[in-house]
Design a protein around this motif. Structure first.
Motif, short mmCIF file in Angstrom:
data_model
loop_
_atom_site.label_atom_id
_atom_site.label_comp_id
_atom_site.label_asym_id
_atom_site.label_seq_id
_atom_site.Cartn_x
_atom_site.Cartn_y
_atom_site.Cartn_z
N PRO A 1 -9.55 5.25 -1.48
CA PRO A 1 -9.83 6.59 -0.95
C PRO A 1 -9.79 6.60 0.57
CG PRO A 1 -11.83 5.57 -1.80
CD PRO A 1 -10.70 4.66 -2.15
N CYS A 2 -9.41 7.76 1.13
CA CYS A 2 -9.32 7.85 2.59
C CYS A 2 -10.73 7.76 3.19
CB CYS A 2 -8.64 9.14 3.01
SG CYS A 2 -9.51 10.62 2.49
N GLY A 3 -10.82 7.11 4.33
CA GLY A 3 -12.12 6.95 4.99
C GLY A 3 -11.91 6.58 6.43
N GLU A 4 -12.73 5.65 6.92
CA GLU A 4 -12.64 5.25 8.32
C GLU A 4 -11.32 4.52 8.61
OE1 GLU A 4 -14.64 5.85 10.99
OE2 GLU A 4 -15.59 7.28 9.65
N GLU A 5 -10.97 3.59 7.70
CA GLU A 5 -9.78 2.77 7.94
C GLU A 5 -8.50 3.53 7.59
OE1 GLU A 5 -9.95 -1.03 6.09
OE2 GLU A 5 -11.88 -1.54 6.95
N ASP B 1 -5.38 9.95 -0.43
CA ASP B 1 -5.79 8.71 -1.09
C ASP B 1 -4.58 7.79 -1.27
OD1 ASP B 1 -8.27 9.78 -1.21
OD2 ASP B 1 -8.20 10.34 -3.32
N LYS B 2 -4.81 6.50 -1.07
CA LYS B 2 -3.74 5.51 -1.17
C LYS B 2 -3.89 4.67 -2.43
CE LYS B 2 -2.47 6.50 3.15
NZ LYS B 2 -3.33 7.67 3.34
N VAL B 3 -2.81 3.96 -2.77
CA VAL B 3 -2.79 3.10 -3.95
C VAL B 3 -2.30 1.73 -3.52
CG1 VAL B 3 -1.92 2.81 -6.29
CG2 VAL B 3 -2.20 5.10 -5.38
N LEU C 1 0.85 -1.19 0.00
CA LEU C 1 0.00 0.00 0.00
C LEU C 1 0.89 1.24 0.00
CD1 LEU C 1 -3.11 0.77 0.32
CD2 LEU C 1 -2.52 1.26 2.70
N LEU C 2 0.72 2.07 -1.02
CA LEU C 2 1.54 3.28 -1.15
C LEU C 2 0.68 4.52 -1.05
CD1 LEU C 2 3.78 2.26 -4.21
CD2 LEU C 2 4.34 2.03 -1.79
N GLY C 3 1.32 5.64 -0.72
CA GLY C 3 0.65 6.93 -0.83
C GLY C 3 0.56 7.31 -2.30
N PRO C 4 0.19 8.56 -2.63
CA PRO C 4 0.15 8.98 -4.04
C PRO C 4 1.49 8.72 -4.72
CG PRO C 4 -0.80 10.66 -2.61
CD PRO C 4 -0.21 9.63 -1.70
#
Length: 350
Positions: free
Chosen positions: A322-326, A331-333, A293-296
């Motif tokens: 997309p960023c959310g509860e977890e 946004d992550k990739v 899991l990477l950032g942008p």
């Protein structure tokens, strides 16, 4: 003069000036020649054409004087990719600029890239990166020792949980200036970071005499560690002597703290400096699924993915999260691939 001739003259001037092999690039080619056996390198007289036929990655004990136009990090980034696949364990002494404003510093690579390599099974007593002397631009004079064991195959990884920040560590360094500079940097960085987390420790490193290189300067590198063993980094260095305006240590400390907070916002299980290293090692892993899991994605990483497709015919599955509860922050990739099953055939059997 016809327009075609004008274009030809312009192109020849452009090639001669813009695409000429630079000093630090020539130094990098010499480094590749030292760590390989049987490489063939041909450069034309004008320095605009390079023919490179790679040899076997040999390793062993090597010394190299890097160009002071770029940091030692420029050379180390490539060595981190190649070192696990040598015939003999690599032990290399690099001399030059340890900290500058362009390339990742040795401090950051030591704190972030080495733990990442350990995730792929590259570990051992002989795996270390040590700063013997610091060197700031433009004079350099720094020295680092990098040693890395060899591995036959790499482990697949599943890095999908970035975790929460549990501690922040840092290194404020100063050479050929007042030792008080490092303390001022620490105070200003803590003034921002203390609002978020109590477990902060920033070491000061003031080297003297021959260990301080040839040019004055100071800087700060910060690393945030998460509960799942992820390391996110940020760094800043003062302007080289005689270039640009003078930088106040207070401003440098604050700006570096903001950069770290921005990197934490980007998030992911690998920081933006080491995204391409993680993707390369995933590609070269066993024929099994690897996920990270990477950032942008940085522009460099996007171009690097194109190179991976050209050289290894490998495609990554890219899912946006997309960023959310977890997932907090940007946004992550989620990058997924099946390794090509690369095996280090030149590793000596004992």
């Amino acid at each position: 003069m016809s327009s075609v001739a004008e274009e030809l003259v312009f192109l020849s001037l452009f090639m001669g000036r813009k695409l000429k092999l630079r000093d630090f690039e020539a130094s990098f080619i010499r480094l590749l020649d030292k760590i390989t056996n049987g490489s063939r390198i041909e450069i034309n007289q004008t320095g605009t054409t390079l023919y490179y036929q790679p040899g076997l990655l040999y390793g062993g004990s090597v010394e190299h004087d890097c160009s002071v136009l770029r940091g030692i990090g420029y050379y180390l980034e490539s060595l981190l990719c190649l070192a696990p696949f040598m015939k003999h364990p690599l032990k290399i002494v690099l001399r030059g600029v340890t900290n500058d404003q362009v390339d990742p510093s040795v401090d950051v690579l030591k704190a972030t890239a080495l733990p990442l390599l350990k995730q792929f099974g590259i570990d051992g007593e002989s795996f270390e990166l040590k700063i013997v002397r610091r060197g700031m631009p433009p004079g350099g004079g720094g020295e680092v020792v990098f040693s890395c064991p060899v591995r036959k195959v790499l482990k697949p990884i599943q890095l999908t949980d970035p975790g929460k920040i549990k501690r922040i560590r840092g290194m404020a360094y100063s050479v050929r200036v007042s030792p008080q500079m490092a303390n001022r940097i620490v105070d200003s960085a803590r003034s921002i970071l203390n609002k978020f987390i109590p477990d902060i420790y920033i070491y000061t490193d003031h080297m003297k005499g021959v260990n301080s290189g040839k040019s004055p300067g100071f800087g700060l590198s910060l690393v945030a560690e998460t509960t799942s063993g992820t390391f996110l980094s940020a760094e800043l260095a003062s302007n080289p002597q005689g270039q640009g305006a003078a930088v106040l240590p207070e401003d440098l400390g604050r700006n570096c703290a903001w950069l770290l907070l921005e990197e934490i916002y980007r998030g992911g299980c690998v920081d933006s400096t080491n995204q391409s290293l993680a993707l390369l090692l995933m590609t070269l892993g066993q024929q099994d699924v690897s996920k990270v899991l990477l950032g942008p994605l940085s522009p460099y990483t996007i171009e690097f993915l194109r190179h991976l497709k050209s050289f290894f015919q490998i495609m990554f599955k890219i899912e946006t999260k997309p960023c959310g509860e977890e997932l907090k922050g940007g946004d992550k990739v989620l990058m997924t691939c099946v390794g090509i099953g690369f095996s280090n055939l030149s590793k000596t059997l004992k």
